[in-house]
Design a protein around this motif. Structure first.
Motif, mmCIF file in Angstrom:
data_model
loop_
_atom_site.group_PDB
_atom_site.id
_atom_site.type_symbol
_atom_site.label_atom_id
_atom_site.label_comp_id
_atom_site.label_asym_id
_atom_site.label_seq_id
_atom_site.Cartn_x
_atom_site.Cartn_y
_atom_site.Cartn_z
ATOM 1 N N SER A 1 0.838 -1.195 0.000
ATOM 2 C CA SER A 1 0.000 0.000 0.000
ATOM 3 C C SER A 1 0.878 1.253 0.000
ATOM 4 O O SER A 1 2.077 1.203 0.298
ATOM 5 C CB SER A 1 -0.917 0.002 1.222
ATOM 6 N N LEU A 2 0.263 2.376 -0.318
ATOM 7 C CA LEU A 2 0.993 3.637 -0.325
ATOM 8 C C LEU A 2 1.495 3.985 1.064
ATOM 9 O O LEU A 2 2.616 4.496 1.227
ATOM 10 C CB LEU A 2 0.082 4.758 -0.860
ATOM 11 N N GLU A 3 0.687 3.681 2.099
ATOM 12 C CA GLU A 3 1.114 3.967 3.465
ATOM 13 C C GLU A 3 2.339 3.142 3.841
ATOM 14 O O GLU A 3 3.262 3.640 4.502
ATOM 15 C CB GLU A 3 -0.036 3.660 4.444
ATOM 16 N N GLU A 4 2.373 1.863 3.405
ATOM 17 C CA GLU A 4 3.535 1.026 3.699
ATOM 18 C C GLU A 4 4.790 1.568 3.021
ATOM 19 O O GLU A 4 5.869 1.618 3.631
ATOM 20 C CB GLU A 4 3.275 -0.407 3.236
ATOM 21 N N GLU A 5 4.679 1.973 1.779
ATOM 22 C CA GLU A 5 5.846 2.482 1.063
ATOM 23 C C GLU A 5 6.399 3.736 1.737
ATOM 24 O O GLU A 5 7.621 3.900 1.867
ATOM 25 C CB GLU A 5 5.484 2.767 -0.387
ATOM 26 N N VAL A 6 5.512 4.617 2.161
ATOM 27 C CA VAL A 6 5.962 5.826 2.864
ATOM 28 C C VAL A 6 6.655 5.458 4.164
ATOM 29 O O VAL A 6 7.713 6.003 4.513
ATOM 30 C CB VAL A 6 4.764 6.769 3.119
ATOM 31 N N GLU A 7 6.087 4.509 4.906
ATOM 32 C CA GLU A 7 6.686 4.079 6.178
ATOM 33 C C GLU A 7 8.060 3.460 5.955
ATOM 34 O O GLU A 7 9.014 3.735 6.697
ATOM 35 C CB GLU A 7 5.759 3.076 6.866
ATOM 36 N N PHE A 8 8.202 2.638 4.909
ATOM 37 C CA PHE A 8 9.481 1.988 4.629
ATOM 38 C C PHE A 8 10.544 3.009 4.243
ATOM 39 O O PHE A 8 11.703 2.923 4.684
ATOM 40 C CB PHE A 8 9.316 0.957 3.518
ATOM 41 N N LYS A 9 10.196 3.980 3.431
ATOM 42 C CA LYS A 9 11.169 4.987 3.002
ATOM 43 C C LYS A 9 11.594 5.871 4.170
ATOM 44 O O LYS A 9 12.763 6.253 4.275
ATOM 45 C CB LYS A 9 10.573 5.825 1.870
ATOM 46 N N GLU A 10 10.648 6.198 5.048
ATOM 47 C CA GLU A 10 11.009 6.979 6.232
ATOM 48 C C GLU A 10 11.938 6.190 7.142
ATOM 49 O O GLU A 10 12.888 6.729 7.706
ATOM 50 C CB GLU A 10 9.733 7.378 6.987
ATOM 51 N N PHE A 11 11.677 4.899 7.296
ATOM 52 C CA PHE A 11 12.544 4.061 8.129
ATOM 53 C C PHE A 11 13.954 3.994 7.547
ATOM 54 O O PHE A 11 14.949 4.108 8.277
ATOM 55 C CB PHE A 11 11.955 2.660 8.234
ATOM 56 N N ALA A 12 14.067 3.818 6.229
ATOM 57 C CA ALA A 12 15.385 3.706 5.599
ATOM 58 C C ALA A 12 16.171 5.000 5.683
ATOM 59 O O ALA A 12 17.411 4.979 5.720
ATOM 60 C CB ALA A 12 15.227 3.283 4.134
ATOM 61 N N ALA A 13 15.476 6.146 5.718
ATOM 62 C CA ALA A 13 16.162 7.440 5.751
ATOM 63 C C ALA A 13 16.640 7.824 7.141
ATOM 64 O O ALA A 13 17.450 8.749 7.287
ATOM 65 C CB ALA A 13 15.230 8.523 5.201
ATOM 66 N N GLN A 14 16.171 7.130 8.158
ATOM 67 C CA GLN A 14 16.569 7.472 9.521
ATOM 68 C C GLN A 14 18.019 7.073 9.785
ATOM 69 O O GLN A 14 18.482 6.038 9.294
ATOM 70 C CB GLN A 14 15.658 6.774 10.527
ATOM 71 N N PRO A 15 18.762 7.858 10.568
ATOM 72 C CA PRO A 15 20.126 7.455 10.961
ATOM 73 C C PRO A 15 20.082 6.188 11.808
ATOM 74 O O PRO A 15 19.224 6.024 12.664
ATOM 75 C CB PRO A 15 20.639 8.657 11.766
ATOM 76 N N GLY A 16 21.006 5.300 11.544
ATOM 77 C CA GLY A 16 21.072 4.054 12.311
ATOM 78 C C GLY A 16 20.031 3.023 11.933
ATOM 79 O O GLY A 16 19.750 2.110 12.716
ATOM 80 N N ALA A 17 19.446 3.141 10.731
ATOM 81 C CA ALA A 17 18.424 2.168 10.313
ATOM 82 C C ALA A 17 19.007 0.764 10.215
ATOM 83 O O ALA A 17 18.372 -0.226 10.588
ATOM 84 C CB ALA A 17 17.818 2.597 8.978
ATOM 85 N N MET A 18 20.243 0.676 9.724
ATOM 86 C CA MET A 18 20.866 -0.637 9.575
ATOM 87 C C MET A 18 21.077 -1.296 10.935
ATOM 88 O O MET A 18 20.834 -2.498 11.105
ATOM 89 C CB MET A 18 22.200 -0.490 8.839
ATOM 90 N N GLU A 19 21.511 -0.526 11.919
ATOM 91 C CA GLU A 19 21.712 -1.084 13.261
ATOM 92 C C GLU A 19 20.383 -1.529 13.874
ATOM 93 O O GLU A 19 20.326 -2.527 14.608
ATOM 94 C CB GLU A 19 22.385 -0.046 14.170
ATOM 95 N N ARG A 20 19.321 -0.806 13.574
ATOM 96 C CA ARG A 20 17.999 -1.209 14.077
ATOM 97 C C ARG A 20 17.559 -2.525 13.447
ATOM 98 O O ARG A 20 16.903 -3.354 14.101
ATOM 99 C CB ARG A 20 16.975 -0.111 13.789
ATOM 100 N N ILE A 21 17.921 -2.742 12.178
ATOM 101 C CA ILE A 21 17.606 -4.022 11.533
ATOM 102 C C ILE A 21 18.384 -5.149 12.193
ATOM 103 O O ILE A 21 17.834 -6.216 12.491
ATOM 104 C CB ILE A 21 17.924 -3.944 10.029
ATOM 105 N N PHE A 22 19.678 -4.920 12.444
ATOM 106 C CA PHE A 22 20.483 -5.948 13.104
ATOM 107 C C PHE A 22 19.912 -6.290 14.480
ATOM 108 O O PHE A 22 19.921 -7.458 14.888
ATOM 109 C CB PHE A 22 21.935 -5.473 13.261
#
Length: 700
Positions: free
Chosen positions: A325-346
């Protein structure tokens, strides 16, 4: 499984009647009543009467040859038909054809209305049952381990699992037209459903001429294939879900049959919840039939005649791209743009497991994967990442596997001898077939492998070389991008931390509903985010990062060669080849994909190299003995071994390694320590080792 592989298939007449079946039949609706009520249900059922929508009538208007029905809707006390739901559960083989006949009549009526008086013929409608999460029904939800033939044979059941294999579609006869070879009389006979067949009469029953006997003889009938009716049928193999397998047990599996429009609807690796009729067929065991004292075949194997999958599985075919959905895509892009997103995934990788940050990074890289590339000559370079965990027991290796199988969009969990090296050694693309054990099949090789194993001795032995501990062929090892040697470290501080973590997990399990719900939401988010990144992002490595990686690769090769020489071998246990160079590229691409970046930069390459060195390169050098891992007594023993070797081998002479080891063992030294002492002398340059003659040379 007998019946799944190519070969003879046997059928059962399924003439099993429970003790109270005769009394229950009187309470079931008659055929005419059931036909009328099924038709009324299709015409009038509404989920929300205020909306004015009739879901099943609308389905038949859109697609006249199939109807998906939530079994829970039939059980609805107000808008459904509970007596029909009971009849379907208790006697599905009899009432499902009635349901399909009612659906065909309703589809015919709807098509007549839509075609303005014309009469388009509707030959058949396939009714496919499922159960949504919100609906309620009395269909038993049974795991493979709880299936009991005496309780569920010929009943409607719901069985969850994972599809692990699918056969080629075949044609199953529903009606046979047979003809007598002598009198040419024809007859139409019905075939039993599932793996059931038809009983062809042995004598012609055509009317003889007055005053004459039937002269057609025994077995006069032949099958007229062009006048028979067939449907598509496919055999599936369904395995238990990882979370349903008790610790230490192998996953169980069962055979499933699908027909008509369910053929090809699911692919191997898909998690499904199947609604079907539990049936049995007579099977073979080993080379021949097992018979009881009366001579009857005693082996009867269960299988599931599937009549529907869950809604999300059927509509979400694994071959097509997932939608967001459009809401999911916006949420995913905001998450990826945040500092430390990779560490949050780990941090979201196996949060219940204490420590092992490097393994969690590797599993995250495996889940996201690199970029698949098509070469100008039509071949492909895989983007899937393979990881091997090898080491001591009780180091959470199996838990990592189960977390990955639950989090990956499509996953199959297997253990023990159920796994095969063929999936790692065979590289295939579409148009390629493989023949093995008499089975010829088409394979798709796009998959990632997360494997866990213990050393041959059960625990990792620091006194043995890497080759002795790993005990896998280099052809297999080279296909793993990351290899981790997992050791059970002896540390009081670490043991205390692990003990506290494990106790907290057990103590707080279920005691904090809000925290548990938050963890489930994070798991669901991670799974969808992985799907989105894999679909929408395909990064490529930059020129500057490529130059950096080329220089590092040359150094890694040299380091691997030095480690092999120090280990007393010309070839390292884990060779560093071009495959490892491609592995680092894939890891760098997966790290870039975690942030939805289109390119893998030098920073990503450095992170990938660091992870590669911590895992695979440490495994390459694991044959070198680190003095710090030995006790004082072991170090003194190795020192005495070195002195004995120096006394035994004269300067400039050659001695067989095997002979030297045997002599020292006879005088009381440990063989592993002797070999380690010899390795130390070779590392320091005191000995020259010639592999082709297996000799050691005492240098001047």
């Amino acid at each position: 499984m007998s019946g799944f592989d190519e070969g003879g298939v046997y059928y059962s007449d399924q003439q099993f009647v429970s003790a109270g079946a005769a009394a229950d039949e009187a309470a079931l609706p008659s055929r005419a009543q059931a036909l009328s009520k099924f038709g009324e249900f299709i015409r009038t059922f509404q989920i929300d009467p205020k909306s004015g929508a009739f879901p099943y009538a609308d389905q038949l208007a859109r697609r006249k040859d199939s109807l998906r029905v939530d079994i829970g809707h039939l059980s609805h006390p107000v808008y459904g038909a509970p007596e029909l739901a009971t009849a379907l559960v208790d006697n599905p083989a009899e009432y499902l054809p009635i349901f399909e006949q009612a659906a065909r009549q309703e589809s015919q009526r709807i098509q007549n209305l839509m075609e303005d008086g014309s009469d388009p013929e509707v030959k058949e409608v396939q009714v496919m049952l499922f159960k949504s999460e919100t609906s309620r029904s009395r269909v038993p939800h049974v795991s493979m381990r709880d299936i009991k033939p005496e309780a569920y044979v010929s009943k409607l059941v719901i069985v969850p699992g994972i599809i692990t294999a699918a056969s080629r579609p075949k044609h199953k006869a529903t009606y046979l037209t047979i003809q007598c070879k002598e009198c040419k009389a024809t007859k139409r006979i019905a075939c039993r459903p599932g793996v059931g067949g038809a009983m062809i009469p042995r004598m012609c029953d055509a009317a003889a001429l007055p005053g004459q006997s039937n002269q057609c003889g025994t077995d006069p009938y032949i099958v007229l294939a062009d006048k028979s009716e067939c449907v598509d049928q496919q055999t599936l193999k369904m395995q238990e879900r990882p979370e349903d397998v008790p610790t230490g047990d192998l996953p169980r599996s069962m055979m499933c049959l699908v027909d008509r429009r369910l053929v090809g609807s699911v692919s191997p690796g898909t998690r499904v919840t199947a609604v079907g009729i539990l049936s049995i067929f007579q099977g073979k065991d080993g080379g021949g039939n097992q018979r009881d004292k009366a001579g009857a075949v005693a082996i009867r194997q269960p299988y599931l005649r599937v009549i529907g999958f869950q809604e999300d599985v059927l509509n979400g075919d694994t071959a097509r791209r997932p939608t967001f959905s459009l809401e999911e895509e916006v949420e995913f892009k905001e998450f990826a743009a945040q500092p430390g997103a990779m560490e949050r995934i780990f941090a979201r990788i196996a949060p219940q497991i204490f420590g092992s940050p490097d393994i969690k990074k590797a599993i995250a890289s495996l889940l996201f994967g690199g970029a698949r590339k098509r070469m100008p000559d039509g071949t492909y370079r895989r983007g899937d990442i393979n990881v091997l965990l090898l080491g001591d027991p009780s180091t959470a290796k199996s838990q990592f596997l189960k977390f990955t199988s639950k989090t990956a969009p499509i996953a199959v969990y297997t253990s023990g001898k159920g796994s095969s090296a063929a999936g790692l050694t065979a590289s295939v693309i579409r148009t390629i077939s493989i023949a093995k054990a008499g089975i010829t099949t088409m394979l798709r090789s796009r998959t990632s492998v997360l494997a866990a194993a213990n050393p041959p001795s059960g625990r990792y032995d620091d006194l043995k070389s890497a080759q002795e501990n790993i005990d896998l062929q280099s052809t297999i090892l080279s296909r793993f991008d990351l290899i981790f040697i997992v050791k059970d470290e002896r540390s009081v501080e670490r043991d205390m931390q692990i003990a506290r973590h494990v106790l907290d997990v057990h103590r707080l399990a279920g005691a904090q509903p809000e925290a548990d719900e938050e963890e489930k939401r994070e798991e669901a988010f991670l799974k969808r985010y992985i799907e989105y990144c894999r679909q929408s992002c395909s990064p490529r490595i930059t020129d500057s990062a490529a130059k950096l990686l080329a220089n590092e690769y040359v150094e890694l090769r040299a380091e691997s060669k030095r480690a092999a020489s120090a280990d007393g071998s010309d070839i390292p246990a884990i060779p560093v080849t071009v495959r490892q160079l491609e592995a680092v590229i894939r890891i760098a691409e997966s790290l870039a994909k975690m942030n939805l970046q289109t390119v893998a930069t030098e920073a990503h390459v450095r992170q990938a190299l660091e992870l590669f060195k911590i895992s695979t390169m440490d495994a390459v050098k694991s044959g070198l003995m680190d003095v710090a891992v030995f006790t004082d007594e072991q170090r003194q023993e190795i020192h005495r071994v070195e002195e004995q070797i120096k006394r035994r081998v004269a300067i400039g002479s050659f001695v067989s390694e095997r002979k030297l080891v045997d002599e020292l063992v006879r005088v009381g030294f440990n063989e592993n320590l002797v070999r380690k002492g010899l390795m130390f002398l070779q590392t320091t340059g005191d000995f020259e080792y010639r592999r082709e003659r297996r000799l050691v040379h005492r240098m001047k």
